[in-house]
Design a protein around this motif. Structure first.
Motif, short mmCIF file in Angstrom:
data_model
loop_
_atom_site.label_atom_id
_atom_site.label_comp_id
_atom_site.label_asym_id
_atom_site.label_seq_id
_atom_site.Cartn_x
_atom_site.Cartn_y
_atom_site.Cartn_z
N UNK A 5 0.78 -1.24 0.00
CA UNK A 5 0.00 0.00 0.00
C UNK A 5 0.81 1.29 0.00
N UNK A 6 1.90 1.36 0.76
CA UNK A 6 2.69 2.59 0.77
C UNK A 6 3.41 2.76 -0.57
N UNK A 7 3.86 1.66 -1.15
CA UNK A 7 4.47 1.73 -2.48
C UNK A 7 3.47 2.22 -3.51
N UNK A 8 2.24 1.77 -3.39
CA UNK A 8 1.19 2.23 -4.29
C UNK A 8 0.91 3.71 -4.10
N UNK B 147 16.60 5.90 -4.96
CA UNK B 147 16.18 6.93 -4.01
C UNK B 147 15.16 6.35 -3.04
N UNK B 148 15.24 6.84 -1.80
CA UNK B 148 14.28 6.40 -0.79
C UNK B 148 13.45 7.57 -0.33
N UNK B 149 12.14 7.32 -0.15
CA UNK B 149 11.24 8.34 0.34
C UNK B 149 10.77 7.93 1.73
N UNK B 150 11.40 8.53 2.74
CA UNK B 150 11.10 8.20 4.12
C UNK B 150 9.91 9.02 4.60
N UNK B 151 8.93 8.35 5.21
CA UNK B 151 7.78 9.04 5.72
C UNK B 151 8.14 9.72 7.03
N UNK C 90 12.58 20.13 11.72
CA UNK C 90 13.42 18.95 11.86
C UNK C 90 12.58 17.74 11.49
N UNK C 91 13.06 16.94 10.54
CA UNK C 91 12.31 15.77 10.08
C UNK C 91 12.59 14.58 10.99
N UNK C 92 11.51 13.97 11.49
CA UNK C 92 11.62 12.79 12.31
C UNK C 92 10.78 11.68 11.69
N UNK C 93 11.24 10.45 11.81
CA UNK C 93 10.51 9.33 11.22
C UNK C 93 9.10 9.26 11.80
N UNK C 94 8.12 9.06 10.92
CA UNK C 94 6.73 9.00 11.35
C UNK C 94 6.37 7.65 11.95
N UNK C 95 7.26 6.67 11.80
CA UNK C 95 6.99 5.32 12.28
C UNK C 95 7.74 4.33 11.42
N UNK C 96 7.29 3.08 11.43
CA UNK C 96 7.94 2.06 10.63
C UNK C 96 7.91 2.40 9.15
N UNK C 97 8.99 2.07 8.46
CA UNK C 97 9.15 2.47 7.07
C UNK C 97 8.91 1.35 6.07
N UNK C 98 8.36 0.22 6.52
CA UNK C 98 8.05 -0.85 5.58
C UNK C 98 6.99 -0.41 4.57
N UNK C 99 7.09 -0.93 3.35
CA UNK C 99 6.16 -0.51 2.30
C UNK C 99 4.75 -1.03 2.52
N UNK C 100 4.57 -1.86 3.56
CA UNK C 100 3.23 -2.35 3.90
C UNK C 100 2.63 -1.59 5.08
#
Length: 417
Positions: free
Chosen positions: A312-315, A356-360, A371-381
């Motif tokens: 879903x995230x990849x989509x 390239x990687x697009x980190x949420x 300041x950008x902080x990870x929104x959570x897990x970065x798996x494409x699912x």
């Protein structure tokens, strides 16, 4: 869902993300056909013809504020008597010699007056005469007739998308109907034997179809008419039937899942039998197994097809960065430019290999600068991080993320369209 495409390996032959985006924009062809709709129903629609001014705007010289209209040459120590009261909506009056007019914002300036003094810069004496404080220039606080537009001027060009301000502009000229491009009709379906509809009973191994719900919403937000074909089984025959129906009924086909290169990924072979693939595979994470194809003889003459990954995230990423600009051009619009500006990383992370990687990420403004902080897990699912993210930290291939360094940031708000 089949076709994850998320393994951390360098896959040869992948198209650069920005090259893929440029190809998507270049391949899109504006649809033909228009319809006339009421202005009240025109939000998010695309103009099919230039909108021209039917009025001078303003229609008369009018006051920019509440105050007093007067002749500069008549200002004196003795003050000026108030000879007229001019509210908004009044006709054009003539200012008597030796007097001034009490006037309100938007009201027509009386003939003979050459300035308006704000009410804050006057005082009234015991006899009610107006005394002006400070200097006043000729034409001060007067909105001149036609200073914004003249009859026949271009208000909005063909291809403009009608937002609230554009609709207000048209309404201000008395326009109540507009000629707009017909809606882009998009056939949408998901593939996967494991997929079931939300709300239905679930057994182990089954997955609720989130992609179709997400893409239906995104297409609707983009102003498309959606033909929802549901979930298609992972068989060549079922896919062939779905693509055949979609080709007849739609201007564009969007499918999700089954587009990678596994044994159960049948989308690409079926597309190649019914048409062709313009490109397949983009050097981005998530979203690598993205494809642009067509049903028919060619991309320009057939029905274009966008195949999005099953995760879903990849989509979602594939839609936002690649599919959306294609849709915009197909609607007769210009593709919105990809916004990108630097922000500081609030974390460290090993860099992506070969793409390239697009980190949420979410933006933390506590220090006054983002300041950008990870929104959570970065798996494409993992939709949880995507649902919370403000945007993407775009990391170039083979670059590590180092806390405190600046990286390119793409705000997700631009993708709401």
């Amino acid at each position: 869902m089949s076709g994850c495409g998320c393994a951390e390996v360098v896959t040869p032959g992948l198209l650069d993300l920005f090259d893929a985006r440029a190809r998507m924009i270049a391949a899109a062809r504006p649809i033909r056909g228009s319809e006339r709709v009421a202005l009240a129903e025109a939000a998010r629609r695309v103009l099919a013809e230039d909108a021209l001014a039917g009025l001078d705007m303003p229609g008369v010289d009018n006051s920019a504020m509440d105050g007093y209209a007067l002749r500069l040459a008549e200002i004196s120590l003795e003050g000026l008597p108030v000879a007229l009261r001019v509210p908004a909506g009044a006709g054009v009056l003539r200012l008597p010699e030796g007097g001034c007019a009490r006037i309100f914002t938007g009201a027509p300036v009386p003939l003979g007056a050459d300035a308006v003094v704000p009410q804050e810069r006057v005082h009234l004496d015991a006899e009610g005469r107006v005394h002006v404080e400070g200097e006043l220039a000729e034409g001060a606080n007067i909105r001149r007739r036609g200073e914004e537009t003249r009859v026949g001027d271009l208000l909005l060009p063909v291809g403009a998308r009608l937002d609230a301000a554009a609709i207000a502009l048209l309404a201000s000229h008395g326009i109540d109907e507009v000629n707009v491009v017909r809606r882009l009709r998009v056939a949408l379906f998901s593939t996967g034997d494991e997929l079931i509809e939300p709300g239905s009973a679930r057994v182990p191994g089954q997955v609720y179809d989130s992609n179709r719900a997400m893409l239906h919403a995104l297409l609707a937000l983009a102003g498309c008419e959606v033909l929802d074909l549901g979930v298609i089984a992972d068989t060549s025959l079922d896919l062939q039937r779905a693509f055949a129906e979609a080709r007849i009924e739609a201007d564009l086909v969007v499918c999700t899942g089954g587009v990678s290169v596994g044994e159960e990924d049948h989308v690409r072979p079926v597309i190649e039998r019914l048409g062709g693939i313009a490109f397949h595979g983009v050097a981005m994470k998530p979203g690598k197994p993205f494809a642009l194809g067509y049903l028919g003889d060619s991309l320009s003459d057939g029905t274009p097809l966008i195949a999005l990954p099953g995760n879903p995230v990849a989509s979602l990423v594939g839609w936002q960065l690649l599919a959306l600009p294609f849709v915009q051009v197909s609607q007769g619009r210009e593709a919105a430019p990809l916004q990108r500006f630097p922000v500081t990383a609030g974390f460290s992370r090993r860099g992506p290999k070969g793409r390239r990687e697009l980190l949420r990420v979410v933006l933390d403004w506590t220090s006054g600068a983002p300041v950008a902080r990870l929104a959570g897990g970065q798996g494409s699912h993992m939709l949880s991080a995507a649902s919370q993210a403000h945007g993407y930290l775009m990391i170039d291939a083979n670059d590590n993320v180092e806390e405190g360094h600046a990286y390119g940031y793409c705000p997700a708000v631009q993708f709401l369209d």
